[in-house]
Enzyme design. Sequence first.
Site, PDB file in Angstrom:
ATOM      1  NE  ARG A 127      -6.310   0.619  -3.961  1.00 11.95           N
ATOM      2  CZ  ARG A 127      -5.534   0.712  -5.050  1.00 11.95           C
ATOM      3  NH1 ARG A 127      -5.240   1.872  -5.562  1.00 11.95           N
ATOM      4  NH2 ARG A 127      -5.058  -0.382  -5.613  1.00 11.95           N
ATOM      5  CG  HIS A 130      -2.085  -1.060   0.721  1.00 13.03           C
ATOM      6  ND1 HIS A 130      -3.036  -0.786  -0.241  1.00 13.03           N
ATOM      7  CD2 HIS A 130      -2.214  -2.349   1.040  1.00 13.03           C
ATOM      8  CE1 HIS A 130      -3.741  -1.880  -0.443  1.00 13.03           C
ATOM      9  NE2 HIS A 130      -3.260  -2.843   0.315  1.00 13.03           N
ATOM     10  NE  ARG A 133      -1.596  -5.764  -2.273  1.00 16.24           N
ATOM     11  CZ  ARG A 133      -2.728  -5.163  -2.604  1.00 16.24           C
ATOM     12  NH1 ARG A 133      -3.874  -5.847  -2.610  1.00 16.24           N
ATOM     13  NH2 ARG A 133      -2.759  -3.915  -2.971  1.00 16.24           N
ATOM     14  CB  CYS A 137      -8.701  -1.722 -11.202  1.00 10.83           C
ATOM     15  SG  CYS A 137      -9.310  -2.837  -9.933  1.00 10.83           S
ATOM     16  CD  GLU A 164      -9.976  -7.730  -4.699  1.00  4.72           C
ATOM     17  OE1 GLU A 164      -8.864  -7.200  -4.777  1.00  4.72           O
ATOM     18  OE2 GLU A 164     -10.942  -7.193  -4.111  1.00  4.72           O
ATOM     19  NE  ARG A 221     -11.518  -1.406  -3.401  1.00  4.62           N
ATOM     20  CZ  ARG A 221     -10.220  -1.654  -3.479  1.00  4.62           C
ATOM     21  NH1 ARG A 221      -9.773  -2.547  -4.342  1.00  4.62           N
ATOM     22  NH2 ARG A 221      -9.374  -1.007  -2.714  1.00  4.62           N
ATOM     23  CG  ASN A 265      -2.628  -4.674  -6.914  1.00  6.22           C
ATOM     24  OD1 ASN A 265      -1.891  -4.788  -7.885  1.00  6.22           O
ATOM     25  ND2 ASN A 265      -3.183  -3.530  -6.573  1.00  6.22           N
ATOM     26  CG  ASP A 266      -5.843  -8.353  -2.857  1.00  8.46           C
ATOM     27  OD1 ASP A 266      -4.919  -8.627  -2.078  1.00  8.46           O
ATOM     28  OD2 ASP A 266      -6.566  -7.345  -2.740  1.00  8.46           O
TER      29      ASP A 266
HETATM   30  C1  PEP Z   1      -6.206  -5.326  -6.376  1.00  9.62           C
HETATM   31  O1  PEP Z   1      -6.238  -6.166  -5.476  1.00  9.62           O
HETATM   32  O2  PEP Z   1      -5.649  -5.526  -7.475  1.00  9.62           O
HETATM   33  C2  PEP Z   1      -6.799  -3.994  -6.181  1.00  9.62           C
HETATM   34  C3  PEP Z   1      -6.889  -3.143  -7.170  1.00  9.62           C
HETATM   35  O3  PEP Z   1      -7.206  -3.659  -4.939  1.00  9.62           O
HETATM   36  P1  PEP Z   1      -6.236  -3.186  -3.764  1.00  9.62           P
HETATM   37  O4  PEP Z   1      -4.874  -2.984  -4.345  1.00  9.62           O
HETATM   38  O5  PEP Z   1      -6.818  -1.940  -3.209  1.00  9.62           O
HETATM   39  O6  PEP Z   1      -6.297  -4.344  -2.827  1.00  9.62           O
HETATM   40 MG    MG Z   2      -7.510  -5.902  -3.755  1.00  3.66          MG
END
Ligand code: PEP
Ligand code: MG
Length: 596
Positions: A300, A192, A477, A514, A443, A340, A466-467
């Site tokens: 977010r 993050h 991650r 995304c 995800e 979201r 990402n997830d």
């Molecule tokens: C993801 O998981 O790819 C995503 C866009 O959400 P975040 O990065 O906020 O978990």
């Molecule tokens: Mg995510």
Amino acid sequence: MRTLTGLPTARGFAIGPVFIYRGDGDVPVPEYLLEPGREGDELLRLKRARNEAVRDLEGLIAVMNERGGKAEAKIFDCHLMFLEDPMLAEETERRITVDRVNAESAVKQTIAGARAKFARMNDPYFRERVRDLDDVERRLLKALVGFASNPHLELRAPAIVVADDLTPSETVQLPRDFVLGFATNGGSTTSHVALLARAMGIPAVTGLGDITSVVRAGETVLLDGTSGVVTVSPDRETMLRFRDLVERPEALSEEVLSVGRRTAGTLRGEGEVPLFANVHPGVPFDDIRGQGARGIGLYRSEYLWLNAEREPTEDEQAAAYREAADFAATLSPMATVTIRALDIGGDKMMSVLSRQDAFRRESNPFLGNRSIRYLLSNPGVFRTQLKAVLRASAAGNVRLMYPMVSCIDELQASAEILEESKRELDREGVAYDRALKVGTMIEVPAAAVNAAAIARYADFFSIGTNDLIQYTMAADRGNEAVATLYQPTNPAILKLMRWTIAAAKKRGISVGVCGESAADPLVGVLWAAMGADTLSMSATYIPVISKLLSRLTRADLDDYLKAAESMGDGATGRAIMDRCRQWMLAHIPDFGNIAI
Ligand code: PEP
Ligand code: MG
């Protein structure tokens, strides 16, 4: 001069003095150079902290003695001796007045010296005292931090923030104007702090291993977020060379930037893959303007909960969502914002909610009661948010999306709460978009595998790589130690992506990506080639992807995908990535200049 290599996390270059932000359990301990003239205040702070620590210890000793714990009382007597030791005190004060470091830094350095001295002694009694020093240090630091009104505000001059890792809430609290760059021990390109650094346009290097013990507060470092290198105490020549890079704010050529911004996802010949921006409320939207974003692809919302002392109210949320919708409308008349729902838990703990029992009890929060699961088990919070999103949707350019969905049950239950929320607004006579589009993030691997069924309950998909990568590869991650396993082009990931995109197409709903992989020139183009309708990413990365797409036709994309997939399931993620790079270099000879 020393050089450390980590993960290139947010593009750009910075030079500056080090500000160490150290998390000591729950207590963040900042280390920095004092502004001239502040030495007296700092000595006073040290004195007050020392007095408090002494008072605490005396209290403890009295209790121990009362309970007959004479041996334990002796241990604390020894701590008291350290606290009152005139030599240690003098050395700490000298660091404040002569070296001009803050009290926390002075305490850490003095105790580190004493610790080293004791550790070298032959007598085991003295070697054991190292532990006591640790304890004294912790006690003093806790007291010191208690006397700083807000440790974040102590960052009063431009600096490079060095930390073990930073939580999202710590990152957003830092004064933006003074953060020249981030360098962290842990983290990765999708942690993050990385996403926030990108959103704020601040260069960052993560996964440095142990930078917090390699640098000292105030030392000069050069931070290269583009290649992931941090140089500590550079020599003159290196410094001059680097200064050139910093002064050219974007190492991307102006030509790349301007073409990229203008075309914003248009392919050569016919067709387009519109590019959207990911945003964090709290980070100004202004930087998005001029990057070519066609709208906000991921809002977010959880950042509204960050550092909040209480839950944001329906009014506060509606105002924030409306602000994003109004901003999107200024990008283009048709632009939308995809809000979201609260994606909390796991790596995103928010102060207001983390205090709640539900989170405290979890031993594995990544697989716990997070995101949509949390919302469904807290329908009051969910309904308030849904009503706020609906209220902001009246102008027709808002979309709603659910995070971390694993199965259709969650979508069915969410749809019921959304209907209830609509009915409440109807009763209140409040306008909202009756055709509001409601989509889901894909995800969680289960949702990707069962995407065809999930598609029946969603107006659109947004793939959160990402997830998705984290959960599919079982590789955190944010943990640099497993960063090599975090492979966007692993054949398993490619299959899930293919599968999900195909399911959306079959159902006739739109599908975007995304996750931050969309901003990777090789990977983002691969998702476009697979059929992703849109890509959403940190805005500063839009011009690069856009410029690349403007050089490729739809037939090129097909060929690119074929090249990647020709490697088959037996290939490694790295081999597929290498194949993608070869293809790009063969078709776009100046790829290296565009994709930095
Ligand atoms: C993801 O998981 O790819 C995503 C866009 O959400 P975040 O990065 O906020 O978990
Ligand atoms: Mg995510």
